[in-house]
Design an enzyme around this catalytic site. Structure first.
Site, PDB file in Angstrom:
ATOM      1  N   ARG A 136       0.838  -1.194   0.000  1.00 50.23           N
ATOM      2  CA  ARG A 136       0.000   0.000   0.000  1.00 50.23           C
ATOM      3  C   ARG A 136       0.880   1.253   0.000  1.00 50.23           C
ATOM      4  O   ARG A 136       2.074   1.193   0.307  1.00 50.23           O
ATOM      5  CB  ARG A 136      -0.914   0.001   1.230  1.00 50.23           C
ATOM      6  CG  ARG A 136      -2.035  -1.023   1.160  1.00 50.23           C
ATOM      7  CD  ARG A 136      -2.851  -1.086   2.429  1.00 50.23           C
ATOM      8  NE  ARG A 136      -2.093  -1.672   3.551  1.00 50.23           N
ATOM      9  CZ  ARG A 136      -2.583  -1.824   4.776  1.00 50.23           C
ATOM     10  NH1 ARG A 136      -3.809  -1.409   5.049  1.00 50.23           N
ATOM     11  NH2 ARG A 136      -1.843  -2.392   5.720  1.00 50.23           N
ATOM     12  N   LYS A 188       1.310   2.020   7.107  1.00 49.66           N
ATOM     13  CA  LYS A 188       1.591   1.213   8.296  1.00 49.66           C
ATOM     14  C   LYS A 188       2.459   1.980   9.290  1.00 49.66           C
ATOM     15  O   LYS A 188       3.105   2.971   8.952  1.00 49.66           O
ATOM     16  CB  LYS A 188       2.280  -0.101   7.909  1.00 49.66           C
ATOM     17  CG  LYS A 188       1.346  -1.123   7.317  1.00 49.66           C
ATOM     18  CD  LYS A 188       0.139  -1.415   8.199  1.00 49.66           C
ATOM     19  CE  LYS A 188       0.499  -2.133   9.481  1.00 49.66           C
ATOM     20  NZ  LYS A 188      -0.691  -2.328  10.367  1.00 49.66           N
ATOM     21  N   TYR A 214      -1.346   4.775  10.257  1.00 50.42           N
ATOM     22  CA  TYR A 214      -1.773   3.851  11.306  1.00 50.42           C
ATOM     23  C   TYR A 214      -0.613   3.646  12.270  1.00 50.42           C
ATOM     24  O   TYR A 214       0.551   3.534  11.846  1.00 50.42           O
ATOM     25  CB  TYR A 214      -2.166   2.491  10.714  1.00 50.42           C
ATOM     26  CG  TYR A 214      -3.482   2.499   9.968  1.00 50.42           C
ATOM     27  CD1 TYR A 214      -4.681   2.740  10.632  1.00 50.42           C
ATOM     28  CD2 TYR A 214      -3.527   2.249   8.600  1.00 50.42           C
ATOM     29  CE1 TYR A 214      -5.880   2.745   9.952  1.00 50.42           C
ATOM     30  CE2 TYR A 214      -4.725   2.252   7.906  1.00 50.42           C
ATOM     31  CZ  TYR A 214      -5.913   2.499   8.592  1.00 50.42           C
ATOM     32  OH  TYR A 214      -7.101   2.508   7.909  1.00 50.42           O
ATOM     33  N   HIS A 271      -1.275   1.923  15.976  1.00 54.14           N
ATOM     34  CA  HIS A 271      -1.561   0.748  16.826  1.00 54.14           C
ATOM     35  C   HIS A 271      -0.523   0.621  17.936  1.00 54.14           C
ATOM     36  O   HIS A 271       0.095  -0.426  18.129  1.00 54.14           O
ATOM     37  CB  HIS A 271      -1.598  -0.526  15.974  1.00 54.14           C
ATOM     38  CG  HIS A 271      -2.662  -0.517  14.916  1.00 54.14           C
ATOM     39  ND1 HIS A 271      -4.011  -0.538  15.209  1.00 54.14           N
ATOM     40  CD2 HIS A 271      -2.573  -0.485  13.564  1.00 54.14           C
ATOM     41  CE1 HIS A 271      -4.709  -0.523  14.090  1.00 54.14           C
ATOM     42  NE2 HIS A 271      -3.864  -0.476  13.074  1.00 54.14           N
ATOM     43  N   GLU A 278      -6.268   5.269  13.216  1.00 51.15           N
ATOM     44  CA  GLU A 278      -7.243   4.392  13.873  1.00 51.15           C
ATOM     45  C   GLU A 278      -7.924   5.015  15.078  1.00 51.15           C
ATOM     46  O   GLU A 278      -8.896   4.449  15.593  1.00 51.15           O
ATOM     47  CB  GLU A 278      -6.581   3.065  14.273  1.00 51.15           C
ATOM     48  CG  GLU A 278      -5.634   3.128  15.451  1.00 51.15           C
ATOM     49  CD  GLU A 278      -4.212   3.473  15.075  1.00 51.15           C
ATOM     50  OE1 GLU A 278      -3.338   3.381  15.954  1.00 51.15           O
ATOM     51  OE2 GLU A 278      -3.966   3.838  13.904  1.00 51.15           O
ATOM     52  N   ASP A 283      -3.533  -6.402  15.469  1.00 51.05           N
ATOM     53  CA  ASP A 283      -2.822  -5.121  15.489  1.00 51.05           C
ATOM     54  C   ASP A 283      -2.868  -4.484  16.872  1.00 51.05           C
ATOM     55  O   ASP A 283      -1.980  -3.696  17.222  1.00 51.05           O
ATOM     56  CB  ASP A 283      -3.419  -4.151  14.466  1.00 51.05           C
ATOM     57  CG  ASP A 283      -2.954  -4.433  13.048  1.00 51.05           C
ATOM     58  OD1 ASP A 283      -1.736  -4.515  12.840  1.00 51.05           O
ATOM     59  OD2 ASP A 283      -3.800  -4.586  12.158  1.00 51.05           O
TER      60      ASP A 283
END
Length: 367
Positions: free
Chosen positions: A15, A73, A92, A94, A116, A267
């Site tokens: 991605r 990520k 993101y 996490h 998120e 995650d």
């Protein structure tokens, strides 16, 4: 503003933070977009496509030198070392299940905003598309895990005339869980969804109209359903916090040999006691006789679809950051402010801080 888009370096992560179309929107507003060479190549976006969009193509150093770094990520530790105070990272994160990354971001001084934990009246707008993808994928990968060659029971989820379908149990009826149920119902599996929210249970019951059973996620119901399942999908989420452990090792041990479990919540640490992170290179393992799929970047397997879906929702926020800066964006939008996880060495999100056992700096106040 100078906006950098690095190439993702996590295992089999293709991605990209901005598509050429998104880059064109930003360059059209007068912003300087620099994309690391090859950042979109894995999903068919060539360097020439970014050049045609008005962006510049450069090195990883060029991308990380930007005022605003847009990724997909969480930054790997070598990427965290490239970040600096006064810079904004939008991706993101996490962090609740990743103390080393949290400490590295704190040490860098960067202002890190997590997709998120951004909220809106619709829930978690920047997590929703990836939850949809992961939910749909969970049945696809779970069906594969059930095949005998994968270590599974050799069960076909949809069954055939004269043979009962496989039993799919989904823990969590939110975006990921409801999308998993849609796919499982479409395969004609025997589907049960469990959730703790009575309003959500009512929504699920109205939506599926008998095509899937809907149960309150009491301890006894979870145990009964998990032990009878061929495939269990873990799809629970507390924004910013570690996932609750709903399935104990003892319960896994009592499941049928060759059953399968897919932990979408991995995650955030995972919702099965036997879960541990895996990669697309080596996605499954067998624990207590049960096949586990715990890939931490599930949507990366369908990277083109995922990138397009993610850009649909992140681009307006990127434009806001570029046009106004993060302080003014947060003053105008308290939901956006809830995306702030790290700022100048402090953890800002209370759920993240609690999960890591660290003090919370608190969110900026909206005007």
């Amino acid at each position: 503003m100078r906006i950098g888009v690095p190439r993702e370096i996590k295992v089999h992560e293709y991605r990209v933070g901005l598509t050429p179309a998104s880059a064109a929107e930003l360059t059209g507003l007068g912003h300087d977009v620099v994309v690391e060479s090859g950042a979109g190549a894995g999903i068919g976006f060539a360097d020439a496509d970014y050049l045609a969009a008005g962006a510049r193509v450069g090195s990883v150093d060029d991308a990380f030198a930007a005022d605003l770094v847009v990724k997909v990520k969480e930054p790997q530790l070598e990427e965290c070392a490239r970040l600096r105070r006064g810079q904004v990272l939008f991706t993101y994160l996490h962090l609740a299940a990743d103390r080393p990354q949290a400490e590295a971001l704190m040490a860098s001084g960067v202002t890190a905003i997590a997709y998120e934990t951004v909220t809106s009246d619709q829930g978690l707008p920047l997590l929703t598309p990836m939850s949809e993808v992961a939910g749909r994928m969970s049945i696809q990968v779970g069906a594969y895990a059930l095949q005998k060659a994968s270590g599974g029971r050799g069960t076909l989820l949809g069954g055939v005339p004269g043979v009962a379908p496989g039993k799919v149990v989904i823990l969590g009826g939110g975006i990921a869980g409801s999308n998993a149920a849609e796919m499982a119902v479409g395969l004609q599996a025997d589907v049960t969804v469990l959730d703790r929210s009575v309003p959500r249970l009512k929504w699920l019951a109205d939506h599926f109209r008998g095509r899937a059973r809907v149960l309150m996620a009491s301890g006894q119901n979870v145990r009964d359903e998990v032990l009878a399942a061929d495939l269990v999908v873990g799809a629970v989420l507390i924004p910013g916090a570690a996932a609750p452990r709903l399935v104990s090792r003892e319960m896994v041990r009592e499941m049928a040999d060759g059953a399968a479990m897919v932990d979408i919540s991995i995650d955030q640490g995972g919702c099965f006691e036997t879960s541990r992170p895996t990669t697309h290179d080596d996605p499954t393992y067998i624990e207590e006789g049960v096949v586990h799929y715990c890939v931490t970047n599930m949507p990366g397997a369908v990277a083109r679809t995922s990138t397009l879906a993610l850009n649909n929702v992140t681009l307006p926020y990127v434009i806001g950051l570029a046009e106004q800066g993060w302080q003014r964006c947060f003053e105008a939008d308290a939901g956006f402010a809830r995306g702030l996880n790290v700022h100048e060495g402090a953890i800002m999100h209370p759920n993240v801080a609690q999960a890591l056992g660290l003090p919370s700096g608190g969110f900026p106040r909206a005007a």
